[in-house]
Design a protein around this motif. Structure first.
Motif, PDB file in Angstrom:
ATOM      1  N   PRO A  59     -12.234 -21.460  31.378  1.00  0.00           N
ATOM      2  CA  PRO A  59     -11.310 -21.941  32.425  1.00  0.00           C
ATOM      3  C   PRO A  59     -11.919 -21.725  33.810  1.00  0.00           C
ATOM      4  O   PRO A  59     -11.422 -20.925  34.619  1.00  0.00           O
ATOM      5  CB  PRO A  59     -10.058 -21.088  32.193  1.00  0.00           C
ATOM      6  CG  PRO A  59     -10.579 -19.806  31.631  1.00  0.00           C
ATOM      7  CD  PRO A  59     -11.771 -20.180  30.793  1.00  0.00           C
ATOM      8  N   ASP A  77      -9.797 -21.996  37.075  1.00  0.00           N
ATOM      9  CA  ASP A  77      -8.916 -20.858  37.321  1.00  0.00           C
ATOM     10  C   ASP A  77      -9.721 -19.636  37.752  1.00  0.00           C
ATOM     11  O   ASP A  77      -9.277 -18.851  38.595  1.00  0.00           O
ATOM     12  CB  ASP A  77      -8.102 -20.540  36.068  1.00  0.00           C
ATOM     13  CG  ASP A  77      -6.943 -19.604  36.365  1.00  0.00           C
ATOM     14  OD1 ASP A  77      -6.225 -19.849  37.348  1.00  0.00           O
ATOM     15  OD2 ASP A  77      -6.778 -18.615  35.634  1.00  0.00           O
ATOM     16  N   ASN A  99      -9.314 -17.570  41.361  1.00  0.00           N
ATOM     17  CA  ASN A  99      -9.131 -16.131  41.515  1.00  0.00           C
ATOM     18  C   ASN A  99     -10.202 -15.505  42.406  1.00  0.00           C
ATOM     19  O   ASN A  99      -9.930 -14.609  43.195  1.00  0.00           O
ATOM     20  CB  ASN A  99      -9.122 -15.454  40.146  1.00  0.00           C
ATOM     21  CG  ASN A  99      -7.792 -15.594  39.440  1.00  0.00           C
ATOM     22  OD1 ASN A  99      -6.842 -14.884  39.729  1.00  0.00           O
ATOM     23  ND2 ASN A  99      -7.710 -16.541  38.509  1.00  0.00           N
ATOM     24  N   GLU A 108      -7.450 -15.857  25.597  1.00  0.00           N
ATOM     25  CA  GLU A 108      -7.773 -17.191  26.105  1.00  0.00           C
ATOM     26  C   GLU A 108      -8.215 -18.131  24.987  1.00  0.00           C
ATOM     27  O   GLU A 108      -7.740 -19.275  24.907  1.00  0.00           O
ATOM     28  CB  GLU A 108      -8.860 -17.103  27.175  1.00  0.00           C
ATOM     29  CG  GLU A 108      -9.273 -18.454  27.758  1.00  0.00           C
ATOM     30  CD  GLU A 108      -8.152 -19.174  28.491  1.00  0.00           C
ATOM     31  OE1 GLU A 108      -8.123 -20.428  28.451  1.00  0.00           O
ATOM     32  OE2 GLU A 108      -7.302 -18.492  29.111  1.00  0.00           O
ATOM     33  N   ARG A 123      -0.270 -18.692  27.896  1.00  0.00           N
ATOM     34  CA  ARG A 123      -0.883 -19.160  29.144  1.00  0.00           C
ATOM     35  C   ARG A 123      -0.591 -18.194  30.294  1.00  0.00           C
ATOM     36  O   ARG A 123      -1.481 -17.828  31.065  1.00  0.00           O
ATOM     37  CB  ARG A 123      -0.352 -20.557  29.485  1.00  0.00           C
ATOM     38  CG  ARG A 123      -0.946 -21.163  30.736  1.00  0.00           C
ATOM     39  CD  ARG A 123      -0.241 -22.465  31.107  1.00  0.00           C
ATOM     40  NE  ARG A 123      -0.829 -23.070  32.282  1.00  0.00           N
ATOM     41  CZ  ARG A 123      -1.712 -24.066  32.276  1.00  0.00           C
ATOM     42  NH1 ARG A 123      -2.115 -24.573  31.119  1.00  0.00           N
ATOM     43  NH2 ARG A 123      -2.193 -24.559  33.404  1.00  0.00           N
ATOM     44  N   ASN A 154      -2.487 -14.930  29.997  1.00  0.00           N
ATOM     45  CA  ASN A 154      -3.901 -15.064  30.355  1.00  0.00           C
ATOM     46  C   ASN A 154      -4.092 -15.210  31.863  1.00  0.00           C
ATOM     47  O   ASN A 154      -4.940 -14.542  32.458  1.00  0.00           O
ATOM     48  CB  ASN A 154      -4.520 -16.264  29.640  1.00  0.00           C
ATOM     49  CG  ASN A 154      -4.598 -16.073  28.137  1.00  0.00           C
ATOM     50  OD1 ASN A 154      -4.623 -14.952  27.643  1.00  0.00           O
ATOM     51  ND2 ASN A 154      -4.622 -17.169  27.399  1.00  0.00           N
ATOM     52  N   GLU A 155      -3.306 -16.083  32.480  1.00  0.00           N
ATOM     53  CA  GLU A 155      -3.471 -16.289  33.918  1.00  0.00           C
ATOM     54  C   GLU A 155      -3.079 -15.036  34.692  1.00  0.00           C
ATOM     55  O   GLU A 155      -3.721 -14.685  35.694  1.00  0.00           O
ATOM     56  CB  GLU A 155      -2.652 -17.495  34.379  1.00  0.00           C
ATOM     57  CG  GLU A 155      -3.209 -18.820  33.897  1.00  0.00           C
ATOM     58  CD  GLU A 155      -2.601 -20.016  34.609  1.00  0.00           C
ATOM     59  OE1 GLU A 155      -1.950 -19.824  35.657  1.00  0.00           O
ATOM     60  OE2 GLU A 155      -2.778 -21.149  34.120  1.00  0.00           O
ATOM     61  N   ARG A 161      -5.870 -12.471  34.165  1.00  0.00           N
ATOM     62  CA  ARG A 161      -7.076 -12.852  34.912  1.00  0.00           C
ATOM     63  C   ARG A 161      -6.900 -12.569  36.404  1.00  0.00           C
ATOM     64  O   ARG A 161      -7.839 -12.121  37.075  1.00  0.00           O
ATOM     65  CB  ARG A 161      -7.380 -14.339  34.679  1.00  0.00           C
ATOM     66  CG  ARG A 161      -8.728 -14.788  35.258  1.00  0.00           C
ATOM     67  CD  ARG A 161      -9.062 -16.222  34.845  1.00  0.00           C
ATOM     68  NE  ARG A 161      -9.181 -16.322  33.404  1.00  0.00           N
ATOM     69  CZ  ARG A 161      -8.368 -17.032  32.643  1.00  0.00           C
ATOM     70  NH1 ARG A 161      -7.350 -17.714  33.172  1.00  0.00           N
ATOM     71  NH2 ARG A 161      -8.530 -17.059  31.331  1.00  0.00           N
ATOM     72  N   ALA A 162      -5.722 -12.817  36.924  1.00  0.00           N
ATOM     73  CA  ALA A 162      -5.474 -12.570  38.345  1.00  0.00           C
ATOM     74  C   ALA A 162      -5.533 -11.080  38.663  1.00  0.00           C
ATOM     75  O   ALA A 162      -6.117 -10.666  39.670  1.00  0.00           O
ATOM     76  CB  ALA A 162      -4.117 -13.150  38.738  1.00  0.00           C
ATOM     77  N   PHE A 211       1.139 -13.582  40.647  1.00  0.00           N
ATOM     78  CA  PHE A 211       1.722 -14.907  40.393  1.00  0.00           C
ATOM     79  C   PHE A 211       2.413 -15.446  41.637  1.00  0.00           C
ATOM     80  O   PHE A 211       2.316 -16.641  41.959  1.00  0.00           O
ATOM     81  CB  PHE A 211       2.711 -14.845  39.229  1.00  0.00           C
ATOM     82  CG  PHE A 211       2.100 -15.159  37.898  1.00  0.00           C
ATOM     83  CD1 PHE A 211       1.471 -16.374  37.655  1.00  0.00           C
ATOM     84  CD2 PHE A 211       2.165 -14.245  36.859  1.00  0.00           C
ATOM     85  CE1 PHE A 211       0.913 -16.670  36.417  1.00  0.00           C
ATOM     86  CE2 PHE A 211       1.608 -14.521  35.614  1.00  0.00           C
ATOM     87  CZ  PHE A 211       0.976 -15.735  35.394  1.00  0.00           C
ATOM     88  N   LYS A 257      -0.165 -24.265  38.395  1.00  0.00           N
ATOM     89  CA  LYS A 257      -0.092 -22.876  38.839  1.00  0.00           C
ATOM     90  C   LYS A 257       1.353 -22.484  39.137  1.00  0.00           C
ATOM     91  O   LYS A 257       1.826 -21.403  38.760  1.00  0.00           O
ATOM     92  CB  LYS A 257      -0.942 -22.687  40.091  1.00  0.00           C
ATOM     93  CG  LYS A 257      -2.367 -22.278  39.827  1.00  0.00           C
ATOM     94  CD  LYS A 257      -2.413 -20.837  39.352  1.00  0.00           C
ATOM     95  CE  LYS A 257      -3.797 -20.511  38.817  1.00  0.00           C
ATOM     96  NZ  LYS A 257      -3.761 -19.331  37.958  1.00  0.00           N
ATOM     97  N   THR A 279       3.516 -22.349  35.847  1.00  0.00           N
ATOM     98  CA  THR A 279       3.217 -21.155  35.045  1.00  0.00           C
ATOM     99  C   THR A 279       3.796 -19.915  35.699  1.00  0.00           C
ATOM    100  O   THR A 279       4.346 -19.031  35.023  1.00  0.00           O
ATOM    101  CB  THR A 279       1.698 -20.993  34.851  1.00  0.00           C
ATOM    102  OG1 THR A 279       1.170 -22.191  34.267  1.00  0.00           O
ATOM    103  CG2 THR A 279       1.388 -19.820  33.932  1.00  0.00           C
TER     104      THR A 279
END
Length: 596
Positions: free
Chosen positions: A7, A10, A14, A307, A353, A356-357, A360-361, A535, A559, A562
């Motif tokens: 990804p 994404d 970040n 992921e 999802r 994971n996001e 990752r952030a 987020f 974004k 999610t």
């Protein structure tokens, strides 16, 4: 089917957009790693992981490792893949240029690490352990040891391990029995047995360098009597060529639930020659430098598995037709609709999802702090970054691996019966993910570390590095027309976290079991508040980009959606952890042991 494409968009979001105002300021030493080079590195890493590592992930799991004529053999294709990995410079990405490393920022290197863990987690452990060993050696080794061993570890010519666990002791290292006898030439003779040693032996490199915890004859009892000894499998000559075999032997390979292509060995040391790393009886300091690095890395393993599990589930949900949409036929030319139209399948996919996001952030935030800890211009920023890393390390390790495990099981559920059989490769994710919740300190140990050590350290200084930016963001954005409702939800969860912190501080001082009973729930709450913060920031950035005009509308709208799902569905249950924390230990601890 195992499906993976990094990804990258994404990841770049970040690195370049989300954390530009993290308060650490400009970092020195990374000037060469501009936006173009960062994107190019991620693209090349994706190609390698997708085209070289992913094709041998399932086959490696099916074949596993074996001992052949006293040598541990990795599955077909692993040696060739490792050679390409080493020749491509991936072993040296984050390492010190003094020893041949590239000196890349952690914020970039952790994204590459995530790719490796997604495409082939078993493979990733081999270079990953070497990186950890290099960090401990660089931090505590003598100049002679570093000058000789570091270039060979950084280049990937040799690999490294850490040898802690023994058959009778795991977390309680004070019980270990391995001995190190001093010799007249300043070396030591190490004798003992270790178990659960990842990459303990293999055929990817010509030499394996073990960092072994052992006791000297004059060692005091307990953890204060442990030293760290560097023990090579083969004793090297002065020119680096291999000399005599050093009586370091893999006596068995563990038969495991997952990670079958990673050689987890039982190791025997029989008067094996080694050299002290750091000071006598203070080996845990050096080992914990390595372990803390590995704990963040294990968290990335959880994200990586999450992921690929998500992408594989999305592929199947779009391809598999079953039933009709509740809102009307979506595939009129077919006998049924793809299962991605069903709300419960969407629930599973959106949950994966968002996990994971969000992970990752938070990972990018922590990675930025890892860089700032050494590269921020202002001493105050470096200290704040170090405090933040200390606080978040157990959270990254425990929360990411819990969520990665959950995502792997959701992927199996999306596939249904086809997820439960081996041929699709999805059940491998569930097996591989499970160990990440256990090794490098179980997730329960991480939670105890958080509430027992990290919270009270220096009167809560670590916590301020987290609380202050979140509190300031809430204060500044509660009335924001675009993200106001998200910020209010964040404010509620942050309030629950503050109350929980006060409860643990008050009760835990009087009764440590109260803090222990709250630890796991508290770690999850803190982690989800961190995700909520990232987020909300991500949604704010996305709204701004859309207003400014962009040719990436789909990315930024996704974004926001999610983020909204996270606040609607995932943050409320985590916030409710405060109720469990406030309930205390009574019902947990009052049942007599004999009644179980």
């Amino acid at each position: 089917m195992q499906v993976y494409e990094a990804p990258i968009r994404d990841m770049l979001f970040n690195i370049n957009e989300l954390h530009e105002d993290d308060g650490f300021g400009e970092l020195e030493g990374f000037e060469d790693f501009d936006d173009d080079l960062t994107a190019a590195i991620l693209e090349e890493a994706n190609k390698f992981c997708r085209d070289v590592l992913l094709p041998i992930n399932w086959s490696g799991d099916q074949e596993g490792c074996r001992i052949e004529n006293g040598v541990v053999r990795t599955p077909k294709g692993f040696q060739e893949a490792y050679n390409q990995f080493r020749d491509g410079g991936w072993t040296s990405l984050v390492s010190n240029p003094k020893y041949g490393g590239q000196g890349a920022p952690h914020s970039l290197a952790k994204m590459v690490e995530e790719m490796t863990c997604s495409a082939n987690l078993s493979f990733g452990l081999y270079p990953g352990l070497t990186t950890g060993a290099s960090i401990a050696l660089e931090g505590y080794g003598s100049e002679d040891l570093k000058d000789f061993y570091m270039p060979r570890l950084v280049s990937g010519e040799w690999s490294g391990t850490m040898c802690l666990t023994e058959p009778h002791c795991g977390t309680d290292l004070g019980m270990l029995r391995t001995k190190a006898e001093p010799q007249d030439d300043g070396s030591y003779r190490v004798t003992g047995n270790k178990i659960f040693i990842s990459a303990g032996d293999h055929d990817l490199t010509e030499n394996v360098i073990h960092l072994v915890l052992a006791r000297l004859p004059d060692a005091p009892p307990g953890v204060k009597g442990i030293s760290l000894i560097l023990v090579p499998k083969y004793l090297p000559n002065d020119d680096g060529s291999l000399g005599d075999y050093n009586n370091v032997k893999a006596t068995a390979i563990e038969h495991k639930m997952g990670l079958k292509a990673s050689a987890t060995c039982q190791m025997s040391f029989d008067e094996s020659k080694g050299w002290l790393v750091g000071e006598k009886h203070r080996g845990l300091e050096a080992m914990f430098l390595m372990m803390n690095t590995e704990r963040v890395a294990v968290g990335i393993q959880g994200l990586g598995v999450g992921e690929i599990a998500y992408q594989s589930a999305v592929y199947y949900a779009k391809d598999r037709v079953q039933g009709r949409s509740l809102s009307g036929v979506k595939n009129p030319d077919g006998p049924a609709d793809p299962i991605i139209v069903h709300p419960d399948v969407r629930r599973m996919l959106m949950t994966m999802r968002a996990y994971n996001e969000g992970s990752r952030a938070v990972s990018a935030w922590v990675s930025r702090a890892l860089d700032a800890e050494h590269a921020a211009k202002e001493p105050e920023a470096r200290q704040r970054a170090a405090d933040f890393v200390a606080l978040m390390t157990p959270v990254v390790k425990a929360l990411f691996t819990d969520l990665g495990h959950d995502s792997a099981h959701l992927a199996v559920q999306v596939y249904g019966g086809h997820g439960y059989i081996q041929e699709t490769g999805v059940e491998q994710f569930a097996r591989d993910a499970r160990i990440a919740q256990i090794y490098e300190g179980t997730n329960g140990i991480q939670a105890l570390d958080l509430v027992g050590r990290k919270l009270p350290h220096k009167m809560g200084r670590n916590l301020r590095a987290f609380f202050h930016p979140v509190s300031n963001f809430i204060e500044d954005n509660t009335s924001d027309a675009d993200i106001g409702p998200m910020v209010i939800a964040l404010q509620q969860s942050f309030g629950a976290l503050q109350l929980s912190t006060g409860h643990i501080a008050q009760k835990g001082m009087k009764d440590p079991e109260e803090a222990g009973a709250a630890a796991t729930d508290y770690l999850k709450l803190l982690g989800f508040v961190a995700m909520g913060y990232t987020f909300a920031k991500a949604a704010q950035v996305a709204h701004r980009k859309l207003k400014e005009g962009t040719d990436e509308e789909s990315f930024y709208k996704s974004k926001i959606i999610t983020a909204q799902y996270f606040f609607d569905r995932l943050l409320p249950p985590a916030t409710a952890a405060f109720m469990a924390i406030k309930a205390g230990k009574k019902s947990m601890m009052e049942l007599p042991a004999e009644a179980f």
